[in-house]
Design a protein around this motif. Structure first.
Motif, short mmCIF file in Angstrom:
data_model
loop_
_atom_site.label_atom_id
_atom_site.label_comp_id
_atom_site.label_asym_id
_atom_site.label_seq_id
_atom_site.Cartn_x
_atom_site.Cartn_y
_atom_site.Cartn_z
N VAL A 95 -11.35 -9.24 -15.12
CA VAL A 95 -12.20 -9.78 -14.06
C VAL A 95 -11.55 -11.09 -13.64
N ALA A 96 -11.18 -11.21 -12.37
CA ALA A 96 -10.53 -12.42 -11.87
C ALA A 96 -11.48 -13.16 -10.94
N GLY A 123 -11.87 -5.52 -25.00
CA GLY A 123 -12.91 -6.27 -24.31
C GLY A 123 -12.53 -6.58 -22.87
N THR A 124 -12.93 -7.78 -22.45
CA THR A 124 -12.75 -8.19 -21.06
C THR A 124 -11.99 -9.50 -21.02
N ALA A 146 -12.96 -0.58 -13.54
CA ALA A 146 -12.25 -1.10 -12.38
C ALA A 146 -12.06 -2.61 -12.49
N THR A 147 -10.93 -3.10 -11.98
CA THR A 147 -10.69 -4.54 -11.90
C THR A 147 -11.61 -5.15 -10.85
N VAL A 148 -12.14 -6.33 -11.16
CA VAL A 148 -13.13 -6.98 -10.28
C VAL A 148 -12.59 -8.34 -9.87
N LEU A 149 -12.75 -8.67 -8.59
CA LEU A 149 -12.40 -9.99 -8.08
C LEU A 149 -13.68 -10.68 -7.63
N VAL A 203 -21.27 -14.41 -13.43
CA VAL A 203 -21.22 -13.03 -12.93
C VAL A 203 -20.19 -12.22 -13.73
N ALA A 204 -19.06 -12.85 -14.07
CA ALA A 204 -18.07 -12.16 -14.89
C ALA A 204 -18.67 -11.78 -16.24
#
Length: 546
Positions: free
Chosen positions: A373-374, A330-331, A258-261, A273-274
């Motif tokens: 991750v934004a 990756g991320t 899932a995309t994370v903000l 945290v990212a």
């Protein structure tokens, strides 16, 4: 003029005053062959043989192409055949190789035989005998020179090599069509995407090494007792319940794509945290790449994110993958995502929804496999209401939101964080890890830390630099931290409410402590007379204070 007539004394001009060299009219420099050999060794050690070969081949190609352009502007040869032969002659005059007597050029059926190669010599000197041909720069040079002269792509491949123990080097040149399937193992080293892929693999290996080093450093900090209570296995200090909840949610969401903000004030540790989300995810072995959306000018941002095709704009001299493609598997961490211009927001939304990108100047889309991750310190819901941020992109980014509390709301973490940051700063400065004096610790807890963890880190680095002994005193802290006064807090519902007199006493004693017990200065800051202050101190049982 014939190629055989080319003479070094005529091609090379020297300005003895300014030190400027020109070879065949083009600016040139002198390079020591051993230094070039050391560069080759460093490249191979750093990024691997495949990436090093790609870099040196493309460097040689550019050098050869540029040499041919300069020679055409400066020289007048009789025929195309003479221009082909001139390449080997110029190559020899530059000190890169020595052709065998009567040797033909690379385009001849038998290829070009080379008796001595600086590149093979340096490979043997620094790396020993190779299993495959190693004259990558020379092959690239010949390819670039002949491509310019012929007006079409020519690929020169080394078939024999002194660097692997052969009696001589042999270079053969053909077009891609003439080479056929024989070119396939060599073609990627002439192309950008092979270099990008090799560097990406090197970045992944470096990332794994970095994680191992970070784990080792954290273990050393724990052994030294410098980490303090509340530090988790990921190295993030979290004694406060609010921060513990955030980290627990981060570890849970890391297991899915899932995309994370990540939201929170500047300096709260959003990038840490990212990284936790990445390191705890199935993608941990692949790269974590970051881009600051506010730091790149708008005209370049789209190219940085999605890449561009050759000729897409001025300066786009080659195809280039964007960071979405580079982070494949990756991320991708998009910092300051709230600063994205409207046009880029639309394309980012498409990339997230379709999982594909389109390079600037191309008409086809490329699939990408990347977890986003934004992070932002803006209130994006307010930006949406104001029309500055797309609502659909906001919801696409905010599949899971991790809101980091400011440091002033997690005071239980201040001292453990300070101790960990002290140990890290001391290690960087090669000093013993200092301890906090009670006075310094008191000031740290009192201060509201508007710059959050980043400000605390800077304060601890300053303290280590200024400390005279093995203990951090209050005087080693920044002035604003030393000036911090206690902040009155509202009592819990079940606790006894504090009286106004209690609050006044606490405030007066704090001002007095800040001035080292000097009643005259304390009274001046409080706006009362010294006698009034003395009377109040007697009431508090502090009548002997000075």
């Amino acid at each position: 003029m014939r190629a055989a007539d080319l003479d070094l004394s005529e091609l090379l001009t020297v300005d003895p005053q300014g030190g400027e060299l020109r070879f065949s009219g083009a600016r040139a420099i002198l390079l020591d062959t051993v230094a070039m050999g050391l560069l080759r060794k460093q490249l191979i050690d750093s990024v691997g043989a495949a990436a090093a070969r790609a870099i040196l081949t493309r460097f040689g190609f550019a050098h050869g192409y540029r040499t041919a352009e300069a020679a055409r502007a400066e020289l007048s040869l009789e025929s195309d055949e003479e221009w082909r032969e001139a390449g080997g002659r110029i190559h020899a005059l530059q000190g890169m190789l020595r052709l065998a007597p009567g040797a033909d050029g690379p385009l001849s059926p038998g290829g070009a035989t080379v008796e001595a190669s600086y590149e093979a010599e340096q490979h043997l000197l620094h790396l020993g005998r190779a299993d495959a041909p190693v004259c990558w720069t020379l092959a690239g040079f010949a390819s670039g020179y002949l491509s310019c002269v012929e007006g079409r792509d020519i690929y020169v491949i080394e078939r024999r090599c002194l660097g692997r123990g052969d009696a001589s080097c042999l270079f053969a040149g053909r077009t891609a069509e003439a080479w056929g399937a024989d070119l396939e193992p060599h073609l990627p080293f002439f192309e950008d995407h092979r270099l990008d892929a090799s560097l990406r693999r090197a970045a992944e290996a470096l990332g794994r090494a970095e994680r191992r080093l970070r784990t080792r450093a954290e273990a050393l900090l724990r052994t030294a007792g410098a980490r303090g209570a509340g530090a988790g296995p990921d190295g993030i200090v979290a004694s406060s319940p609010a921060m513990q909840r955030v980290l627990e949610l981060a570890r849970r969401v890391a297991q899915v794509d899932a995309t994370v903000l990540v939201t929170g004030e500047s300096g709260t540790g959003k990038e840490r945290v990212a990284r936790l989300v990445h390191d705890a995810s199935p993608r941990a072995a692949a790269p974590l790449l970051a881009i600051n959306c506010a730091a790149i000018p708008e005209p370049l941002l789209e190219s940085e994110l999605f890449g561009h095709a050759r000729g897409a704009f001025t300066g786009a001299t080659r195809d280039r993958a964007g960071i979405f493609e580079a982070a494949g598997g990756g991320t991708l961490f998009l910092d300051e995502v709230g600063e994205l211009p409207a046009g880029v927001q639309v394309k980012l939304l498409r990339a997230l929804q379709a999982r594909e990108v389109r390079r600037v100047g191309e008409n086809r889309s490329r699939p990408v496999d990347v977890r986003v991750v934004a992070a932002t310190n803006r209130e994006l819901d307010a930006e949406v209401s104001a029309g500055r941020f797309r609502k659909d992109l906001y919801y696409r980014l905010k599949v899971v939101e991790l809101r980091l509390p400011p440091l002033r709301e997690r005071r239980e973490d201040v001292l453990p964080l300070a101790r960990a940051l002290l140990a890290q700063a001391a290690a960087r400065m090669r000093r013993p890890a200092p301890r906090l004096s009670p006075g310094a610790a008191d000031h740290l807890v009192r201060y509201p830390w508007p710059g959050n963890v980043r400000e605390l880190e800077n304060a601890m680095e300053r303290a280590v630099a200024l400390a005279e002994g093995r203990r951090i005193e209050a005087e080693d802290l920044p002035e604003e931290v030393r000036s911090a006064l206690p902040v009155p807090s509202a009592p819990a519902a079940e606790a006894r409410a504090r009286t106004l007199g209690d609050v006044e006493q606490e405030y007066i004693l704090a001002v007095l402590a800040r001035h080292g017990g000097n009643q005259t200065r304390a009274a001046a800051e409080l706006g009362i007379g010294v006698s009034t202050l003395y009377r109040k101190l007697k009431e508090y049982g502090r009548g002997q204070a000075r």
